[in-house]
Design a protein around this motif. Structure first.
Motif, mmCIF file in Angstrom:
data_model
loop_
_atom_site.group_PDB
_atom_site.id
_atom_site.type_symbol
_atom_site.label_atom_id
_atom_site.label_comp_id
_atom_site.label_asym_id
_atom_site.label_seq_id
_atom_site.Cartn_x
_atom_site.Cartn_y
_atom_site.Cartn_z
ATOM 1 N N PHE A 22 36.412 42.994 28.066
ATOM 2 C CA PHE A 22 36.627 41.863 28.157
ATOM 3 C C PHE A 22 36.271 41.061 29.609
ATOM 4 N N ARG A 23 36.994 39.437 29.248
ATOM 5 C CA ARG A 23 37.080 39.019 30.591
ATOM 6 C C ARG A 23 37.783 37.548 30.272
ATOM 7 N N PHE A 24 37.720 36.519 31.379
ATOM 8 C CA PHE A 24 38.928 35.807 31.079
ATOM 9 C C PHE A 24 37.697 34.270 31.279
ATOM 10 N N ILE A 53 33.570 27.798 32.531
ATOM 11 C CA ILE A 53 34.290 28.682 33.779
ATOM 12 C C ILE A 53 34.372 30.316 33.530
ATOM 13 N N ASN A 54 34.086 31.009 34.141
ATOM 14 C CA ASN A 54 34.244 32.214 33.353
ATOM 15 C C ASN A 54 34.373 32.826 34.073
ATOM 16 N N TYR A 55 35.996 34.168 34.520
ATOM 17 C CA TYR A 55 36.472 35.102 35.316
ATOM 18 C C TYR A 55 35.854 36.167 35.349
ATOM 19 N N SER A 56 34.819 37.393 36.603
ATOM 20 C CA SER A 56 35.193 38.512 35.988
ATOM 21 C C SER A 56 35.201 39.133 37.188
ATOM 22 N N ILE A 57 35.494 40.434 37.433
ATOM 23 C CA ILE A 57 34.894 41.118 38.471
ATOM 24 C C ILE A 57 34.097 40.881 39.985
ATOM 25 N N GLU A 64 28.607 40.291 32.954
ATOM 26 C CA GLU A 64 29.178 39.349 32.244
ATOM 27 C C GLU A 64 30.958 39.494 32.740
ATOM 28 N N ASN A 65 31.086 41.000 31.617
ATOM 29 C CA ASN A 65 32.530 41.540 32.138
ATOM 30 C C ASN A 65 33.241 42.638 33.238
ATOM 31 N N MET A 66 34.045 42.533 32.534
ATOM 32 C CA MET A 66 34.550 43.496 33.195
ATOM 33 C C MET A 66 35.403 44.509 32.018
#
Length: 372
Positions: A196-198, A207-211, A236-238
């Motif tokens: 998943f990601r935000f 805009i994307n938010y990951s680890i 791209e993902n957590m």
């Protein structure tokens, strides 16, 4: 037969030479005398006006970095509160053909408050450019310059949850918004062990938010701290690793923290009966109004009823104030946020009706409710 041995020996020699050549390429050194130099800042003093967040505020230009080999060069523009860049903030990353970057009022304000400048007070922001070959393997750093910035109160990001681990899957158009209160964002929602990601919007870009992990694409690195059940997934993902159930997702967007935690809820998302209790029945749990469970869908319940001004209510899983209880998310947070919280982390839902008929929909899996 002798010719066969000679040919095999020749091929072995070619293989050794090839491997040696590969090793030599790994020993390439950068010419640090060609480090990128910040040539110009478009301003010395910048007052950031919150009324114009998309206006250009600062332009940064630099000279080209040179290395001993023709490998693609990327430039990273960093900001810091101190000239030693102990905790740098990445303003942006650009490719080798570009040697200038312009940042808007909103972008510069986020950078200013993330590095610790005080709102409405002019403070010094240090800037530098770092060049890198390939995957940040060989770097060179520019000189350091500075600009005086007066930031305004920071507007923290709105986070939208998406991915195989989430209730909505990979459908960015319906990515789940989290309830935001100052620098914190929350939701009680379904999670399963997947990636998943935000997102920063209900769309994949921009805009994307990951680890914040070296394996994550640079532009998506955000969360500096995570709970043990959230790990690196891919570039791209957590990845969520705990069993499928409802979890409280909590994000702290403070620039010095940028954390995400997922804590298991004691309550589930699918019950045979749910009820509404509140001012509409004088808070009498024994006569709570039954909701209709939506057929063939887990966790969605509906009730159509009349609601007057300043109506207050909660959801119950039994006709008593027992363990199964949901209300407006967070304690001491009476209101109509559209997000639910379980018993001991909930408050009254407050809705200003007009005495007419309204449809109340509760989605325990998504962690939301609506009154329409």
């Amino acid at each position: 037969m002798k010719n066969k041995y000679i040919i095999n020996a020749f091929y072995a020699l070619l293989l050794i030479v090839g491997l040696t050549s590969c090793d030599d390429r790994d020993l390439v050194k950068a010419d640090n005398s060609g480090a990128p130099i910040v040539m110009d800042l478009s301003s010395d003093h910048i007052f950031l006006d919150k009324n114009y967040p998309d206006n250009p505020a600062l332009n940064v230009s630099w000279s080209q970095a040179t290395y001993t080999v023709p490998v693609e060069v990327n430039y990273k523009i960093e900001a810091s509160k101190d000239k030693d860049f102990k905790t740098p903030y990445v303003l942006g990353i650009v490719a080798q053909s570009i040697r200038t970057a312009t940042y808007t009022v909103g972008q510069l304000n986020t950078a200013a408050q993330t590095i610790g400048l005080t709102k409405d007070v002019e403070g010094k922001m240090f800037l530098r450019v770092t060049s890198a070959l390939g995957a940040d393997k060989i770097t060179a750093v520019s000189n350091v310059t500075s600009v005086n910035v007066t930031p305004y109160a920071l507007e923290y990001p709105t986070f939208y949850l998406v991915g195989a681990a989430s209730y909505v899957g990979w459908n960015s158009g319906v990515a789940q918004a989290l309830y935001k209160k100052n620098n914190f964002s929350y939701i009680y929602t379904f999670m399963t062990p997947e990636n998943f990601r935000f997102l920063g919007q209900q769309a994949w870009d921009p805009i994307n938010y990951s680890i914040d992990n070296p394996g994550t694409d640079m532009i998506k690195r955000y969360f500096k701290q995570t709970s043990a059940n959230i790990v690196f997934g891919d570039h791209e993902n957590m990845k969520f690793t705990d069993p499928t159930k409802i979890y409280k997702i909590e994000i702290n967007a403070d620039g010095a923290v940028q954390s995400i935690n997922a804590t298991a809820s004691a309550l589930g998302f699918d019950y045979p009966n749910l009820y509404v209790v509140g001012t509409l029945n004088s808070w009498d749990a024994a006569t709570a109004l039954p909701m209709t469970k939506k057929p063939n869908v887990e966790g969605i319940y509906e009730l159509t009823t009349n609601l007057g001004a300043n109506s207050e209510m909660k959801f119950l899983g039994q006709k008593s104030f027992g363990d199964l209880e949901w209300g407006n998310i967070l304690k001491d947070n009476n209101g109509n946020s559209g997000f639910i919280g379980p018993k001991n982390d909930d408050s009254n839902i407050v809705f200003n009706g007009n005495g007419g008929s309204y449809k109340i929909t509760l989605n325990l899996k998504a962690g939301t409710y609506t009154i329409e």
